[in-house]
Design a protein around this motif. Structure first.
Motif, PDB file in Angstrom:
ATOM      1  N   CYS A 170      -3.672  -1.599  -8.391  1.00  0.00           N
ATOM      2  CA  CYS A 170      -4.991  -0.966  -8.231  1.00  0.00           C
ATOM      3  C   CYS A 170      -4.787   0.366  -7.538  1.00  0.00           C
ATOM      4  CB  CYS A 170      -5.959  -1.857  -7.443  1.00  0.00           C
ATOM      5  SG  CYS A 170      -5.460  -2.161  -5.729  1.00  0.00           S
ATOM      6  N   ALA A 171      -5.816   1.214  -7.557  1.00  0.00           N
ATOM      7  CA  ALA A 171      -5.787   2.508  -6.872  1.00  0.00           C
ATOM      8  C   ALA A 171      -7.202   2.832  -6.404  1.00  0.00           C
ATOM      9  CB  ALA A 171      -5.251   3.601  -7.792  1.00  0.00           C
ATOM     10  N   TRP A 172      -7.295   3.472  -5.224  1.00  0.00           N
ATOM     11  CA  TRP A 172      -8.587   3.711  -4.580  1.00  0.00           C
ATOM     12  C   TRP A 172      -8.615   5.096  -3.945  1.00  0.00           C
ATOM     13  CZ3 TRP A 172     -12.171  -0.512  -4.126  1.00  0.00           C
ATOM     14  CH2 TRP A 172     -11.682  -1.747  -4.586  1.00  0.00           C
ATOM     15  N   THR A 173      -9.805   5.683  -3.877  1.00  0.00           N
ATOM     16  CA  THR A 173     -10.021   6.909  -3.109  1.00  0.00           C
ATOM     17  C   THR A 173     -10.660   6.561  -1.768  1.00  0.00           C
ATOM     18  OG1 THR A 173     -12.243   7.293  -4.012  1.00  0.00           O
ATOM     19  CG2 THR A 173     -10.380   8.240  -5.213  1.00  0.00           C
ATOM     20  N   VAL A 174     -10.389   7.385  -0.776  1.00  0.00           N
ATOM     21  CA  VAL A 174     -11.061   7.290   0.526  1.00  0.00           C
ATOM     22  C   VAL A 174     -11.625   8.669   0.833  1.00  0.00           C
ATOM     23  CG1 VAL A 174     -10.843   6.712   2.968  1.00  0.00           C
ATOM     24  CG2 VAL A 174      -9.412   5.535   1.283  1.00  0.00           C
ATOM     25  N   ARG A 230      -7.788  15.861   5.981  1.00  0.00           N
ATOM     26  CA  ARG A 230      -8.276  14.883   6.964  1.00  0.00           C
ATOM     27  C   ARG A 230      -9.353  13.967   6.394  1.00  0.00           C
ATOM     28  NH1 ARG A 230     -10.298  16.861  12.478  1.00  0.00           N
ATOM     29  NH2 ARG A 230     -10.087  14.613  12.849  1.00  0.00           N
ATOM     30  N   TRP A 231     -10.088  14.444   5.396  1.00  0.00           N
ATOM     31  CA  TRP A 231     -11.275  13.717   4.942  1.00  0.00           C
ATOM     32  C   TRP A 231     -11.127  13.132   3.539  1.00  0.00           C
ATOM     33  CZ3 TRP A 231     -12.835  13.439   9.523  1.00  0.00           C
ATOM     34  CH2 TRP A 231     -12.813  14.548  10.381  1.00  0.00           C
ATOM     35  N   HIS A 232      -9.996  13.336   2.918  1.00  0.00           N
ATOM     36  CA  HIS A 232      -9.791  12.854   1.553  1.00  0.00           C
ATOM     37  C   HIS A 232      -8.392  12.258   1.425  1.00  0.00           C
ATOM     38  CE1 HIS A 232     -12.813  16.080   1.264  1.00  0.00           C
ATOM     39  NE2 HIS A 232     -13.318  15.370   0.252  1.00  0.00           N
ATOM     40  N   GLY A 233      -8.334  11.068   0.865  1.00  0.00           N
ATOM     41  CA  GLY A 233      -7.054  10.423   0.639  1.00  0.00           C
ATOM     42  C   GLY A 233      -7.163   9.386  -0.461  1.00  0.00           C
ATOM     43  N   GLU A 234      -6.040   8.827  -0.814  1.00  0.00           N
ATOM     44  CA  GLU A 234      -5.980   7.781  -1.833  1.00  0.00           C
ATOM     45  C   GLU A 234      -4.924   6.764  -1.433  1.00  0.00           C
ATOM     46  OE1 GLU A 234      -5.146   9.731  -5.531  1.00  0.00           O
ATOM     47  OE2 GLU A 234      -6.922  11.032  -5.402  1.00  0.00           O
ATOM     48  N   PHE A 235      -5.075   5.571  -1.926  1.00  0.00           N
ATOM     49  CA  PHE A 235      -3.987   4.604  -1.819  1.00  0.00           C
ATOM     50  C   PHE A 235      -3.930   3.788  -3.093  1.00  0.00           C
ATOM     51  CE2 PHE A 235      -7.599   2.369   0.221  1.00  0.00           C
ATOM     52  CZ  PHE A 235      -7.609   1.153  -0.472  1.00  0.00           C
ATOM     53  N   PRO A 280     -12.949   2.534  -6.038  1.00  0.00           N
ATOM     54  CA  PRO A 280     -11.833   2.303  -6.942  1.00  0.00           C
ATOM     55  C   PRO A 280     -11.622   3.437  -7.943  1.00  0.00           C
ATOM     56  CG  PRO A 280     -13.743   1.014  -7.634  1.00  0.00           C
ATOM     57  CD  PRO A 280     -14.113   1.652  -6.325  1.00  0.00           C
ATOM     58  N   ILE A 281     -10.357   3.746  -8.201  1.00  0.00           N
ATOM     59  CA  ILE A 281      -9.964   4.544  -9.366  1.00  0.00           C
ATOM     60  C   ILE A 281      -9.775   3.588 -10.543  1.00  0.00           C
ATOM     61  CG2 ILE A 281      -8.195   6.068 -10.335  1.00  0.00           C
ATOM     62  CD1 ILE A 281      -7.589   6.926  -7.411  1.00  0.00           C
ATOM     63  N   PHE A 283       0.836  -1.192   0.000  1.00  0.00           N
ATOM     64  CA  PHE A 283       0.000   0.000   0.000  1.00  0.00           C
ATOM     65  C   PHE A 283       0.875   1.247   0.000  1.00  0.00           C
ATOM     66  CE2 PHE A 283      -3.160  -3.017   1.062  1.00  0.00           C
ATOM     67  CZ  PHE A 283      -4.414  -2.423   1.054  1.00  0.00           C
ATOM     68  N   ARG A 284       0.575   2.190  -0.910  1.00  0.00           N
ATOM     69  CA  ARG A 284       1.199   3.515  -0.939  1.00  0.00           C
ATOM     70  C   ARG A 284       0.090   4.539  -0.721  1.00  0.00           C
ATOM     71  NH1 ARG A 284       5.883   3.103   0.286  1.00  0.00           N
ATOM     72  NH2 ARG A 284       4.913   1.325   1.296  1.00  0.00           N
ATOM     73  N   TYR A 285       0.299   5.469   0.204  1.00  0.00           N
ATOM     74  CA  TYR A 285      -0.773   6.360   0.637  1.00  0.00           C
ATOM     75  C   TYR A 285      -0.528   7.811   0.207  1.00  0.00           C
ATOM     76  CZ  TYR A 285      -1.805   2.403   3.662  1.00  0.00           C
ATOM     77  OH  TYR A 285      -2.087   1.149   4.146  1.00  0.00           O
ATOM     78  N   THR A 286      -1.630   8.497  -0.124  1.00  0.00           N
ATOM     79  CA  THR A 286      -1.634   9.933  -0.358  1.00  0.00           C
ATOM     80  C   THR A 286      -2.715  10.540   0.525  1.00  0.00           C
ATOM     81  OG1 THR A 286      -0.928   9.677  -2.659  1.00  0.00           O
ATOM     82  CG2 THR A 286      -1.957  11.771  -2.059  1.00  0.00           C
ATOM     83  N   VAL A 287      -2.356  11.572   1.287  1.00  0.00           N
ATOM     84  CA  VAL A 287      -3.323  12.282   2.133  1.00  0.00           C
ATOM     85  C   VAL A 287      -3.503  13.687   1.569  1.00  0.00           C
ATOM     86  CG1 VAL A 287      -3.825  13.153   4.441  1.00  0.00           C
ATOM     87  CG2 VAL A 287      -2.642  10.951   4.171  1.00  0.00           C
TER      88      VAL A 287
END
Length: 420
Positions: free
Chosen positions: A174-178, A108-113, A159-160, A101-105
């Motif tokens: 794969c890539a995903w938004t949170v 506080r309420w939006h991120g991706e991995f 999912p992205i 997993f590689r994370y992008t913040v």
């Protein structure tokens, strides 16, 4: 209401800090491989579609329970995406590097991995797109949200892009938004999760982390791109090891309930024994090698003492000396792994000791809940158990961890996006 537990000293407390830092990734990977062991037998018993439903049920039941336990233990409770990402880094569903997993913040309420490497995908991709879709769509959609609900019921993981991969060598895998938004209807816990919250595994008390040791006593600081377990104190690593073993027990309890809903008691027990036997052997082999434990009877007893089957000590009552003596415990009350072992069923114990040396075996005397297992040496090496051989097919059985620097992740702003 949670029942109070007397605190029992962890078996992992005997290890050195540097050995515990090696142990943690191994335990997290062992937890991931539980499904590589169990689901092959579920396909044979129920078919691929029903196997997928079992996986969804077990993870939705277990992950919110153990995620909250880990947040409390390591002091990073919160409601934001950083809290979600920290939880994933300490989750058997996302062992480091194997599930990279590689994370992008963004805030506080939006991120991706993204997953630069997905070991689970490597295991199922050769089986075809149906299996890939089952894992990456049918299982991930409900279970990612179920994991996030432990932090914020208004979190959504979407999912992205995800497999089946087009083109076939697409990276990241794969890539995903949170996204956490008050406009999202809250996600509730599954019936299986609500049931599991009353288990002894969910409520058992573990050794508190003692302040004052060298290293971090919690994970309250910045989110790290990779966790370097060597930066944690010995006391924190002991608690982490016990919590990760409890994650495995909770996942297994979810698995057992899902299987029992689909077959009779004896059929469910057979499947659960197969699942345990497979993961017991592979986990034992990896622990023995990673910790550089001795061979022979001495090494087998050391592996048993540190194996997830017998841990944490507060959950599984066992004494390990010249033999292993098991007594009634909270794990027996739950019907956890240890309840599948005893004089009438030696295969999981044999899988552990034969991972150290195929000439080893166990002799077990006693009753279903109170027994003693002695490790003995046979003249002829045993053939690897079928259940272990099936689990060994996973690329995780031979996966090698590499050293990585632990760098903090800082918010990059909403305009940044994961590269696809």
């Amino acid at each position: 209401m949670a029942r109070p537990e007397a605190v029992v000293t962890s078996r992992f407390a005997q290890l050195r800090q540097q050995d515990l830092a090696v142990l943690l990734p191994e335990l997290l990977l062992a937890g991931q491989l539980i499904d590589r062991s169990g689901m092959a037998w579920c396909i044979g018993a129920f078919g691929r579609a029903e196997m997928t439903r079992i996986a969804v049920e077990e993870w939705m039941a277990a992950s919110p329970v153990y995620t909250r336990r880990m947040q409390r233990a390591l002091g990073f409770e919160g409601t934001d995406v950083v809290t979600i990402f920290k939880g994933l880094q300490l989750d058997i569903g996302a062992p480091p590097q194997f599930m990279d997993f590689r994370y992008t913040v963004h805030d506080r309420w939006h991120g991706e991995f993204r997953l630069d490497h997905c070991g689970a995908l490597m295991d199922v991709e050769p089986l075809g797109d149906e299996f890939v879709t089952g894992m990456c769509h049918d299982i991930e959609d409900p279970t990612f949200d179920a994991t996030a609900v432990a932090t914020n019921p208004r979190a959504r993981v979407r999912p992205i892009h995800r497999p089946p991969r087009t083109p076939a060598d697409r990276h990241p895998h794969c890539a995903w938004t949170v996204v956490i938004d008050d406009a999202h209807p809250p996600v509730g816990e599954s019936p299986g999760c609500q049931r599991l919250r009353s288990s002894r595994a969910a409520t058992v008390a573990l050794d508190p982390i003692e302040p004052g040791d060298d290293g971090h006593a919690d994970y309250s600081g910045p989110l790290r791109g990779d966790l370097d377990f060597a930066e944690f104190s010995k006391s924190a690593l002991v608690r982490l090891a016990d919590e990760v073993c409890l994650q495995m027990h909770l996942l297994n309890l979810g698995f057992g309930h899902a299987v029992r809903r689909r077959t009779d008691a004896e059929g469910a027990r057979r499947l659960c024994v197969k699942q345990l036997t497979g993961i017991a052997g592979i986990a034992a082999q990896r622990l023995h090698r990673a910790l550089r434990l001795p061979g022979g009877v001495e090494g087998a007893l050391r592996v048993l003492e540190l194996h997830p089957l017998l841990n944490p000590a507060a959950y599984v009552r066992a004494a390990v000396g010249d033999a292993v003596t098991v007594t009634p415990s909270p794990a027996h009350e739950d019907g956890a792994w240890i309840s599948l072992c005893g004089p009438a069923e030696r295969r999981p114990l044999r899988a552990v000791v034969q991972a150290v040396d195929p000439r080893l075996d166990v002799e077990v005397e006693g009753t279903a809940e109170e027994w003693t297992a002695r490790v003995v040496t046979r003249a002829v090496p045993a053939r690897e158990l079928d259940e272990v051989a099936v689990t060994r097919i996973s690329t995780g059985s031979s996966f090698t961890f590499e050293p990585r620097r632990s760098l903090p992740i800082t918010p990059v702003g909403r305009e940044s996006r994961v590269q696809t």
